[in-house]
Design a protein around this motif. Structure first.
Motif, mmCIF file in Angstrom:
data_model
loop_
_atom_site.group_PDB
_atom_site.id
_atom_site.type_symbol
_atom_site.label_atom_id
_atom_site.label_comp_id
_atom_site.label_asym_id
_atom_site.label_seq_id
_atom_site.Cartn_x
_atom_site.Cartn_y
_atom_site.Cartn_z
ATOM 1 N N LEU A 33 -7.267 -32.962 -57.092
ATOM 2 C CA LEU A 33 -5.939 -33.560 -57.015
ATOM 3 C C LEU A 33 -5.754 -34.424 -55.769
ATOM 4 O O LEU A 33 -5.348 -35.573 -55.853
ATOM 5 C CB LEU A 33 -4.863 -32.463 -57.074
ATOM 6 N N ASP B 155 -11.048 -28.927 -61.877
ATOM 7 C CA ASP B 155 -10.335 -28.053 -62.804
ATOM 8 C C ASP B 155 -10.041 -28.817 -64.097
ATOM 9 O O ASP B 155 -10.278 -30.025 -64.186
ATOM 10 C CB ASP B 155 -9.064 -27.452 -62.176
ATOM 11 N N SER B 156 -9.551 -28.105 -65.100
ATOM 12 C CA SER B 156 -9.346 -28.719 -66.419
ATOM 13 C C SER B 156 -8.272 -29.803 -66.382
ATOM 14 O O SER B 156 -8.375 -30.791 -67.117
ATOM 15 C CB SER B 156 -9.034 -27.656 -67.470
ATOM 16 N N ASN B 157 -7.247 -29.655 -65.539
ATOM 17 C CA ASN B 157 -6.244 -30.718 -65.405
ATOM 18 C C ASN B 157 -6.880 -31.975 -64.834
ATOM 19 O O ASN B 157 -6.568 -33.085 -65.283
ATOM 20 C CB ASN B 157 -5.085 -30.272 -64.502
ATOM 21 N N ASN B 158 -7.758 -31.818 -63.837
ATOM 22 C CA ASN B 158 -8.461 -32.980 -63.278
ATOM 23 C C ASN B 158 -9.253 -33.692 -64.357
ATOM 24 O O ASN B 158 -9.211 -34.922 -64.465
ATOM 25 C CB ASN B 158 -9.409 -32.580 -62.158
ATOM 26 N N ARG C 299 -8.831 -33.721 -67.635
ATOM 27 C CA ARG C 299 -7.920 -34.405 -68.562
ATOM 28 C C ARG C 299 -7.404 -35.699 -67.927
ATOM 29 O O ARG C 299 -7.402 -36.765 -68.566
ATOM 30 C CB ARG C 299 -6.757 -33.483 -68.938
ATOM 31 N N ASN C 300 -6.998 -35.624 -66.666
ATOM 32 C CA ASN C 300 -6.457 -36.806 -65.983
ATOM 33 C C ASN C 300 -7.517 -37.873 -65.728
ATOM 34 O O ASN C 300 -7.224 -39.064 -65.812
ATOM 35 C CB ASN C 300 -5.778 -36.393 -64.675
ATOM 36 N N ARG D 131 -15.907 -30.537 -66.452
ATOM 37 C CA ARG D 131 -15.365 -29.580 -65.483
ATOM 38 C C ARG D 131 -16.514 -28.952 -64.697
ATOM 39 O O ARG D 131 -17.491 -28.486 -65.268
ATOM 40 C CB ARG D 131 -14.540 -28.521 -66.207
ATOM 41 N N ASP E 111 -11.792 -22.827 -63.774
ATOM 42 C CA ASP E 111 -11.424 -23.836 -62.795
ATOM 43 C C ASP E 111 -11.750 -23.348 -61.387
ATOM 44 O O ASP E 111 -11.745 -22.144 -61.126
ATOM 45 C CB ASP E 111 -9.912 -24.111 -62.859
#
Length: 152
Positions: free
Chosen positions: A9, A89-92, A94-95, A110, A120
């Motif tokens: 992030l 992590d999985s949000n990273n 996806r983004n 990931r 994550d």
């Protein structure tokens, strides 16, 4: 030349830790001329800043340098420049896929999916646990380096 990019992030805790650990492992194996490593952020919050003091302190415990490291943001050109783009992590992930317009490209994945952890990497900026992050990053870097060495 194999090029690896770690992404989190803010690019002050997890991804610079992975960058520094991976560089250290690469140097110890004498592969610095064959593998290059960088890190980046999804956000613009910490552009130009050094790694978080907790990251620096933890890496210093293991004799790993963060000298010269500065936060930067992921850019579209990174897709062409890197062979591996790894979200912490999985949000990273996806983004990253969304920002780079690559919904299913295999070079984007990931970090801990290469390990038995299959989870994550927790963000020590929020958890305060830089040791847990270091232990997971070390496992992930070892697994990634093994994967890369198979292709050299």
């Amino acid at each position: 030349m194999i090029r690896v990019l770690f992404v989190c992030l803010g690019n002050i805790c997890r991804s610079p830790m992975a960058e520094a650990v991976m560089r250290d492992l690469i140097e110890k194996k004498g592969l610095s001329s064959k593998i290059k490593v960088d890190s980046a952020a999804m956000s613009s919050w910490h552009i130009g800043e050094p790694p978080h003091k907790g990251t620096q302190s933890k890496l210093k415990e293991y004799g790993i340098s963060t000298s010269g490291m500065k936060g930067r943001q992921l850019v579209k050109e990174d897709f062409e420049s890197f062979d591996y783009i790894i979200g912490m992590d999985s949000n990273n992930v996806r983004n990253i896929r969304e920002k780079l317009g690559q919904p299913e490209h295999p070079k984007i994945f990931r970090f801990l999916d290469l390990t038995s952890h299959k989870k994550d990497v927790p963000d020590p900026y929020y958890t305060g646990d830089f040791q847990e992050t270091y232990d997971l990053v070390l496992d992930g870097c070892k697994a990634l380096l093994e994967k890369i060495e198979e292709s050299l």
